[in-house]
Design a protein around this motif. Structure first.
Motif, PDB file in Angstrom:
ATOM      1  N   LYS A 190       0.843  -1.189   0.000  1.00 27.95           N
ATOM      2  CA  LYS A 190       0.000   0.000   0.000  1.00 27.95           C
ATOM      3  C   LYS A 190       0.879   1.240   0.000  1.00 27.95           C
ATOM      4  O   LYS A 190       2.003   1.228   0.498  1.00 27.95           O
ATOM      5  CB  LYS A 190      -0.955   0.018   1.192  1.00 27.95           C
ATOM      6  N   THR A 214      -2.281  -0.920  -3.265  1.00 26.98           N
ATOM      7  CA  THR A 214      -1.970  -1.126  -4.685  1.00 26.98           C
ATOM      8  C   THR A 214      -1.866  -2.611  -5.036  1.00 26.98           C
ATOM      9  O   THR A 214      -1.967  -2.971  -6.206  1.00 26.98           O
ATOM     10  CB  THR A 214      -0.652  -0.413  -5.046  1.00 26.98           C
ATOM     11  N   LYS A 215      -1.623  -3.430  -4.044  1.00 26.63           N
ATOM     12  CA  LYS A 215      -1.565  -4.877  -4.277  1.00 26.63           C
ATOM     13  C   LYS A 215      -2.074  -5.591  -3.028  1.00 26.63           C
ATOM     14  O   LYS A 215      -1.512  -5.447  -1.950  1.00 26.63           O
ATOM     15  CB  LYS A 215      -0.133  -5.317  -4.601  1.00 26.63           C
TER      16      LYS A 215
END
Length: 345
Positions: A190, A214-215
């Motif tokens: 993040k 983001t993942k």
């Protein structure tokens, strides 16, 4: 005038003609002097000063009257202007202001009206977040101290690792006590955005303004075995998914147990429609409470052997079973006992 009179006496006789010419020259001189004489009203910071001059240029007139105009003073009209009688001149004297800005202390002379116009005139730019003390609208006065605080913000981004979770799931196909990784875990990421505020280059505060994943992390999945193994006295390993301690009675197909006599169309027939049986080499019939052991379930009854839940009974409720035998002697021999019932895998 005396020189003029002597010149007249030298070139002319003392007659009436000479007197006339002398008076004429005097009159012309007086008119000339009066026509070049001017009275000017000079207002310095609002205070009136009345001066008389024969100069046509404003700068010359002020110098002749010992009125100094500094390079930062404001004057209207301009110094290089021509003047005429009764003109009004306005002079605003510059004051000294102490300015703290960008790590320096400056002494500024200015004749502007307020701090804002002074800064503009001096070419000192203000950014949107900068603070001025006192306020920009403060009128200028001699000895005024002004401070500019440079305010700057920056957004810092930091990538942080997100740990994955570990999930444990029961697996009835795996031996009890064993475990197996079904899915490997993966960390996520993040982005954390932090707003930092600086004043005159020094940090004064920071605040997290956003956190964006983001993942996503992938959880780790581990299977924990629940399949048990039981080895009865016969020495054969029995694989089971659950074991239940139950009260076991016995029955046979006679009237005393089932209420049906030989010749009855359903004599010896179970609730599932099969023929009740005792098969010592295979699966025998037992009666169960379907709410506890579903019909059709294969089990191993300690002391009895392999069986299938095929029948029900009015007295078989809860953790009770009824094992089937072919004759009453075996039923009596069994009696009532507590046994482990292994639910087979």
């Amino acid at each position: 005038m005396e020189k003029i009179k002597e010149s007249i006496k030298k070139h002319f006789s003392n007659g009436p003609k000479a007197v006339f010419i002398t008076m004429l020259i005097i009159m012309i001189s007086a008119i000339t002097i009066n026509s070049t004489k001017k009275t000017l009203y000079v207002y310095i910071d609002g205070k009136e000063n009345k001066i008389v001059t024969f100069r046509s240029n404003l700068n010359g007139a002020l110098i002749a009257n010992k009125i100094e105009v500094g390079p930062k003073d404001k004057i209207t009209p301009r110094l290089d202007s021509n003047v005429k009688d009764k003109d009004k001149i306005y002079v605003k004297k510059a004051v000294k202001v102490e300015l703290d800005v960008d790590g320096e202390t400056l002494t500024i002379e200015s004749a502007e009206d307020d701090i804002e116009t002074m800064l503009t005139a001096e070419g000192i730019q203000l950014n949107d977040l900068d603070r001025v003390s006192p306020s920009k609208e403060e009128p200028l006065q001699d000895g005024l101290k002004v401070a500019i605080t440079r305010v700057e913000t920056k957004e810092l981004k930091e990538v942080k690792t997100l740990d994955y979770a570990t999930v444990t799931k029961r697996d009835s196909n795996l031996q009890q006590g064993n475990k197996k990784t079904i899915q490997e875990g993966k960390t996520g990421e993040k982005v954390i955005t932090t707003r930092v505020v600086y004043e005159n280059g020094k940090e004064i505060s920071r605040k997290i303004v956003s956190e964006v994943v983001t993942k996503k992390p992938v959880e780790k999945i581990i299977a924990m075995g629940t399949l048990g193994t039981y080895t009865p006295s016969r020495g054969v390993n029995i694989r089971y998914s659950n074991v239940v301690k139950m009260r076991a009675t016995a029955y046979t197909s006679d009237y005393a147990s089932t209420g049906k006599s030989p010749g009855h169309p359903y004599f010896g027939i179970t609730a599932t429609g099969t023929k009740a049986r005792r098969n010592t080499g295979g699966y025998s019939t037992i009666a169960v409470d379907p709410r506890v052991i579903p019909l059709g379930t294969k089990v191993y009854v300690d002391g009895y052997g392999y069986a299938i839940a095929e029948d029900t009974g009015g007295a078989i409720k809860g953790n009770k079973i009824d094992v089937y035998f072919d004759n009453n002697n075996l039923v009596y021999n069994w009696g009532v006992k507590w046994v482990n019932v292994y639910i087979l895998k």
